[in-house]
Design a protein around this motif. Sequence first.
Motif, PDB file in Angstrom:
ATOM      1  N   ALA A  59      62.420 100.414  65.580  1.00  0.00           N
ATOM      2  CA  ALA A  59      62.096 100.065  64.084  1.00  0.00           C
ATOM      3  C   ALA A  59      61.284  99.578  63.759  1.00  0.00           C
ATOM      4  O   ALA A  59      60.134  98.858  64.795  1.00  0.00           O
ATOM      5  CB  ALA A  59      63.822  99.041  63.589  1.00  0.00           C
ATOM      6  N   THR A  60      60.053  99.812  62.620  1.00  0.00           N
ATOM      7  CA  THR A  60      58.986  99.105  62.129  1.00  0.00           C
ATOM      8  C   THR A  60      59.191  99.907  60.874  1.00  0.00           C
ATOM      9  O   THR A  60      60.038  99.726  60.198  1.00  0.00           O
ATOM     10  CB  THR A  60      57.662 100.732  62.542  1.00  0.00           C
ATOM     11  OG1 THR A  60      58.344 102.081  61.594  1.00  0.00           O
ATOM     12  CG2 THR A  60      58.165 101.837  63.666  1.00  0.00           C
ATOM     13  N   ALA A  61      58.432  98.514  60.240  1.00  0.00           N
ATOM     14  CA  ALA A  61      58.353  98.008  58.894  1.00  0.00           C
ATOM     15  C   ALA A  61      56.762  97.589  58.540  1.00  0.00           C
ATOM     16  O   ALA A  61      56.315  97.136  59.628  1.00  0.00           O
ATOM     17  CB  ALA A  61      59.292  96.840  58.354  1.00  0.00           C
ATOM     18  N   GLN A  62      57.182  97.995  57.546  1.00  0.00           N
ATOM     19  CA  GLN A  62      55.681  97.050  57.145  1.00  0.00           C
ATOM     20  C   GLN A  62      55.631  96.708  55.256  1.00  0.00           C
ATOM     21  O   GLN A  62      56.697  97.260  54.150  1.00  0.00           O
ATOM     22  CB  GLN A  62      54.153  98.614  56.744  1.00  0.00           C
ATOM     23  CG  GLN A  62      55.252 100.026  56.282  1.00  0.00           C
ATOM     24  CD  GLN A  62      55.708 100.450  57.885  1.00  0.00           C
ATOM     25  OE1 GLN A  62      55.518 100.707  58.827  1.00  0.00           O
ATOM     26  NE2 GLN A  62      56.462 101.384  57.395  1.00  0.00           N
ATOM     27  N   ALA A  63      54.850  96.169  55.348  1.00  0.00           N
ATOM     28  CA  ALA A  63      54.673  95.396  53.553  1.00  0.00           C
ATOM     29  C   ALA A  63      53.470  95.391  53.097  1.00  0.00           C
ATOM     30  O   ALA A  63      52.539  94.739  53.727  1.00  0.00           O
ATOM     31  CB  ALA A  63      55.661  94.343  53.021  1.00  0.00           C
ATOM     32  N   SER A  64      52.529  95.475  51.649  1.00  0.00           N
ATOM     33  CA  SER A  64      51.773  95.317  51.298  1.00  0.00           C
ATOM     34  C   SER A  64      51.903  95.077  50.011  1.00  0.00           C
ATOM     35  O   SER A  64      53.433  95.194  49.097  1.00  0.00           O
ATOM     36  CB  SER A  64      51.186  95.982  51.831  1.00  0.00           C
ATOM     37  OG  SER A  64      51.844  97.583  50.472  1.00  0.00           O
ATOM     38  N   ASN A  65      50.802  94.563  49.035  1.00  0.00           N
ATOM     39  CA  ASN A  65      50.609  94.304  47.351  1.00  0.00           C
ATOM     40  C   ASN A  65      49.668  93.902  47.337  1.00  0.00           C
ATOM     41  O   ASN A  65      48.820  94.569  47.695  1.00  0.00           O
ATOM     42  CB  ASN A  65      51.467  92.506  47.405  1.00  0.00           C
ATOM     43  CG  ASN A  65      50.077  91.523  47.692  1.00  0.00           C
ATOM     44  OD1 ASN A  65      48.945  91.903  48.372  1.00  0.00           O
ATOM     45  ND2 ASN A  65      50.345  90.501  48.865  1.00  0.00           N
ATOM     46  N   SER A  66      49.820  94.108  45.617  1.00  0.00           N
ATOM     47  CA  SER A  66      48.326  94.614  44.912  1.00  0.00           C
ATOM     48  C   SER A  66      47.085  93.512  45.037  1.00  0.00           C
ATOM     49  O   SER A  66      45.902  94.090  44.469  1.00  0.00           O
ATOM     50  CB  SER A  66      48.295  94.765  43.433  1.00  0.00           C
ATOM     51  OG  SER A  66      49.078  93.560  43.034  1.00  0.00           O
ATOM     52  N   PHE A  67      47.296  93.033  45.881  1.00  0.00           N
ATOM     53  CA  PHE A  67      46.151  91.463  45.864  1.00  0.00           C
ATOM     54  C   PHE A  67      45.398  92.507  47.407  1.00  0.00           C
ATOM     55  O   PHE A  67      44.405  91.262  47.538  1.00  0.00           O
ATOM     56  CB  PHE A  67      46.609  90.030  46.361  1.00  0.00           C
ATOM     57  CG  PHE A  67      47.280  89.563  44.486  1.00  0.00           C
ATOM     58  CD1 PHE A  67      46.430  89.929  43.674  1.00  0.00           C
ATOM     59  CD2 PHE A  67      48.597  89.585  44.697  1.00  0.00           C
ATOM     60  CE1 PHE A  67      47.106  89.477  42.641  1.00  0.00           C
ATOM     61  CE2 PHE A  67      49.765  89.607  43.470  1.00  0.00           C
ATOM     62  CZ  PHE A  67      48.327  89.694  42.300  1.00  0.00           C
ATOM     63  N   GLY A  68      45.963  93.140  48.310  1.00  0.00           N
ATOM     64  CA  GLY A  68      44.484  93.418  49.808  1.00  0.00           C
ATOM     65  C   GLY A  68      45.716  92.889  51.330  1.00  0.00           C
ATOM     66  O   GLY A  68      45.206  93.318  51.606  1.00  0.00           O
ATOM     67  N   SER A  69      46.647  91.934  50.792  1.00  0.00           N
ATOM     68  CA  SER A  69      46.770  92.130  52.021  1.00  0.00           C
ATOM     69  C   SER A  69      48.335  92.892  52.526  1.00  0.00           C
ATOM     70  O   SER A  69      49.694  93.981  51.388  1.00  0.00           O
ATOM     71  CB  SER A  69      48.234  90.227  51.217  1.00  0.00           C
ATOM     72  OG  SER A  69      49.363  90.516  50.174  1.00  0.00           O
ATOM     73  N   SER A  70      48.936  92.967  53.355  1.00  0.00           N
ATOM     74  CA  SER A  70      49.825  93.412  54.365  1.00  0.00           C
ATOM     75  C   SER A  70      49.948  93.266  55.218  1.00  0.00           C
ATOM     76  O   SER A  70      49.799  92.287  56.491  1.00  0.00           O
ATOM     77  CB  SER A  70      48.971  94.900  54.162  1.00  0.00           C
ATOM     78  OG  SER A  70      47.872  95.022  55.184  1.00  0.00           O
ATOM     79  N   ALA A  71      51.009  93.787  56.202  1.00  0.00           N
ATOM     80  CA  ALA A  71      51.648  93.685  57.265  1.00  0.00           C
ATOM     81  C   ALA A  71      52.485  94.167  57.809  1.00  0.00           C
ATOM     82  O   ALA A  71      53.060  95.109  57.076  1.00  0.00           O
ATOM     83  CB  ALA A  71      52.861  92.286  56.877  1.00  0.00           C
ATOM     84  N   SER A  72      52.801  94.131  59.799  1.00  0.00           N
ATOM     85  CA  SER A  72      53.752  95.333  59.957  1.00  0.00           C
ATOM     86  C   SER A  72      54.279  94.675  61.415  1.00  0.00           C
ATOM     87  O   SER A  72      54.015  93.673  61.243  1.00  0.00           O
ATOM     88  CB  SER A  72      52.842  96.908  59.789  1.00  0.00           C
ATOM     89  OG  SER A  72      51.714  96.743  61.274  1.00  0.00           O
ATOM     90  N   GLY A  73      55.419  95.508  61.753  1.00  0.00           N
ATOM     91  CA  GLY A  73      56.174  95.609  62.718  1.00  0.00           C
ATOM     92  C   GLY A  73      56.154  96.625  63.377  1.00  0.00           C
ATOM     93  O   GLY A  73      57.040  97.100  62.906  1.00  0.00           O
ATOM     94  N   SER A  74      56.888  96.576  64.744  1.00  0.00           N
ATOM     95  CA  SER A  74      57.555  97.072  65.419  1.00  0.00           C
ATOM     96  C   SER A  74      59.100  96.590  66.561  1.00  0.00           C
ATOM     97  O   SER A  74      58.846  94.840  67.018  1.00  0.00           O
ATOM     98  CB  SER A  74      57.434  98.178  65.522  1.00  0.00           C
ATOM     99  OG  SER A  74      56.241  98.336  66.729  1.00  0.00           O
ATOM    100  N   GLY A  75      59.651  96.702  66.860  1.00  0.00           N
ATOM    101  CA  GLY A  75      60.791  96.401  68.176  1.00  0.00           C
ATOM    102  C   GLY A  75      61.446  97.838  68.601  1.00  0.00           C
ATOM    103  O   GLY A  75      61.826  99.078  67.884  1.00  0.00           O
ATOM    104  N   VAL A  76      62.383  97.284  69.340  1.00  0.00           N
ATOM    105  CA  VAL A  76      63.049  98.058  70.469  1.00  0.00           C
ATOM    106  C   VAL A  76      64.122  97.600  70.593  1.00  0.00           C
ATOM    107  O   VAL A  76      63.973  95.793  70.936  1.00  0.00           O
ATOM    108  CB  VAL A  76      62.682  98.692  71.563  1.00  0.00           C
ATOM    109  CG1 VAL A  76      63.648  99.137  72.467  1.00  0.00           C
ATOM    110  CG2 VAL A  76      61.299  99.176  71.599  1.00  0.00           C
TER     111      VAL A  76
END
Length: 228
Positions: free
Chosen positions: A153-170
Motif C-alpha cells: 500500500a502507498t498513500a500521499q496527502a498534500s494541501n494548498s499551503f505547501g505541506s505534503s506527506a507520503s508513506g508505503s508499507g507491506v
Amino acid sequence: MTRIASYCIAASALFLLAPSAALAQEGEATPPPAPEGQAAAAAAPAAAPAQAAPAKAEPKEDLKDKPAPNSIYAEGLGAGLWYSINYERRVIDDLGVRVGFSYISIGATVSAGNSSSSASASLLTFPITASYLGVRSGKHALEVGGGVSVTYATAQASNSFGSSASGSGVGAYGSAMVGYRLHPVDGAGFNFRVGAMALIGPGFNVFGDDPTAFGVLPFGYISLGASF
C-alpha cells in the motif's frame, strides 16, 4: 574202418552246424538297430505344446474424470478484497494452487475557500491460496481451501499551503473459504466458483472497539473463467 568213418562224418556235421547255431543265437539276442531318425523320435518324449502366458491388462487412466489442470478466472470480492485476476494450477487431481493480483487506487480532494487538501492511496494485493476438490461428482465439486494475501500500500496527502506527506508499507492477511465449484473434467471448459470466505488479520475487527485490531471479517467470493 566202418566205425571210424562214422565218427569222421559225425564230427564234420557238428563242425558245419556250430557256426549256424551261433549265428542264430546272436541274431536272437541282438536285434537289428533301428534307423537313426526313428531312434531319435522314440528316445525323445513328446513335447507338450507351449502355452503363452496371458497378458496382464494395464490399468488405463480414466481421462473422463480427470479435472482440467489449468484455470484462468476473474474473482469478485474474495481474497483480493474487491476483485482479482487469477491463474490456478492443479498440482494433483484434487488440489490446486492459485496466484492472483489486484490493484485499487482511490483519491479525494477537499476545498474550503482559498485552501484545498487532497489525498490518494493505492493498494496492490497478491492472493495465494490452495483449494481442495476431493469431494466431487464429475465436474461438480465442493471447494475447501485457504491461504494468504500479500499487500503493498502507498498513500500521499498534500494541501494548498505547501505541506505534503507520503508513506508505503507491506502487509498480509489470511483467508479461508468453502463453496461450490463447476470445474470441467473432460478437456477445456467453463469454470465457475461461488462461496463464503473469511478474511483474517489486522484491520478486520469490524465488530470490536478497535477496528485496527486483529479480527475476522465474514466475506464472500464469486468467479468466472475457463479451465483447460
